[in-house]
Structure formats: structure tokens, C-alpha cells
Enzyme design. Structure first.
Site, PDB file in Angstrom:
ATOM      1  CG  HIS A   1      38.917  40.417  46.990  1.00  0.00           C
ATOM      2  ND1 HIS A   1      37.805  39.922  46.354  1.00  0.00           N
ATOM      3  CD2 HIS A   1      39.717  39.361  47.199  1.00  0.00           C
ATOM      4  CE1 HIS A   1      37.922  38.608  46.219  1.00  0.00           C
ATOM      5  NE2 HIS A   1      39.067  38.248  46.726  1.00  0.00           N
ATOM      6  CG  PHE A   2      40.842  40.635  42.540  1.00  0.00           C
ATOM      7  CD1 PHE A   2      41.998  39.962  42.895  1.00  0.00           C
ATOM      8  CD2 PHE A   2      39.651  39.941  42.562  1.00  0.00           C
ATOM      9  CE1 PHE A   2      41.977  38.618  43.227  1.00  0.00           C
ATOM     10  CE2 PHE A   2      39.610  38.599  42.894  1.00  0.00           C
ATOM     11  CZ  PHE A   2      40.770  37.929  43.225  1.00  0.00           C
TER      12      PHE A   2
END
Length: 142
Positions: free
Chosen positions: A46-47
Site C-alpha cells: 500500500h502503495f
């Protein structure tokens, strides 16, 4: 009840404990801190190549410090060794990202506590004292 006693009664453990320190606790609010270690598993996806703390984790951090710690404090006279909680609602506005290794401070102000329901206004600030998210969180003390 001391901050240390409250922290010992939290119903969480690592890796799902998002409270490092409880700095203020009284009948109308709480304040505490947490540092998001870069090795927490959720940062791996993430991310990609630009990790930020997921919003749901920010809400959980605000709930643990601003709602559950305060609920334990408010329920200190009910002689229960273990206080149980049910998260009921949140309305949070996200203003800035929180990155790995960032320390945040959560400030909570009680809106009301009656019939076992606790509602708080919460705000999370980064180390630059910038507000990163804020809103309301509610829960039931069971």
C-alpha cells in the site's frame, strides 16, 4: 487509574496494537502517540514503491487511543478486569498522508458517554503538528 494500567487493559497486541504512549487521560478526553514502523506488513502493498498508511489503520489508531483508552478510564469504577468494546461508527476526513516511521499524536474529546455508548471528536496530528485526519468515532462499552 494510571496510563500504564489503561494500556495494560487494552484488548490488543502487536501487530495490531497502535498505541505507544498515553500522555493525557481524564474524564473528558485522552491524548496519545504511535509511531508507524516501516516494517509493518501493510506497507508492503500500500502503495507500490510509495507506501502510505491505510486510512482504516489511521481510524483504528484514533479509536484505540481516543475511544478505547478513554472508555477503559471512564469504566474504571465498574470493577471489571476486562472491558469489551464494539466499534459502532466513524466519520473521518483525511487531509494528509501518514508515511512509514512517522509519529502521530491522537487527541480525543468526549462528546458524550451514556448508557454504555461513547462518542468522541478525534484529531490526528503529525510531528509537524499538522492535522492529518479528524472526525468522530463512536463505540459501545459492553
Amino acid at each position: 487509574m494510571t496510563s500504564r494500567e489503561i494500556l495494560s487493559k487494552l484488548p490488543y497486541s502487536k501487530p495490531f496494537l497502535f498505541v505507544d504512549e498515553l500522555t493525557v487521560i481524564f474524564e473528558n478526553g485522552a491524548e496519545g502517540t504511535f509511531t508507524f514502523d516501516e516494517n509493518l506488513d501493510f506497507y508492503k502493498g500500500h502503495f507500490k514503491n510509495n507506501p502510505i498508511t491505510p486510512g482504516v489503520i489511521l481510524i483504528e489508531t484514533m479509536a484505540q487511543i481516543g475511544l478505547v483508552c478513554l472508555g477503559i478510564y471512564l469504566g474504571k469504577d465498574n470493577n471489571n478486569t476486562e472491558t469489551k468494546f464494539a466499534f459502532t461508527s466513524s466519520e473521518i476526513e483525511f487531509l494528509k498522508p501518514v508515511f512509514p516511521n512517522e509519529k502521530v499524536t491522537v487527541i480525543s474529546e468526549k462528546v458524550y458517554y451514556r448508557f454504555g455508548k461513547l462518542k468522541c471528536k478525534v484529531s490526528m496530528r503529525n510531528s509537524k503538528n499538522e492535522e492529518v485526519c479528524s472526525g468522530t468515532i463512536s463505540g459501545m462499552i459492553l
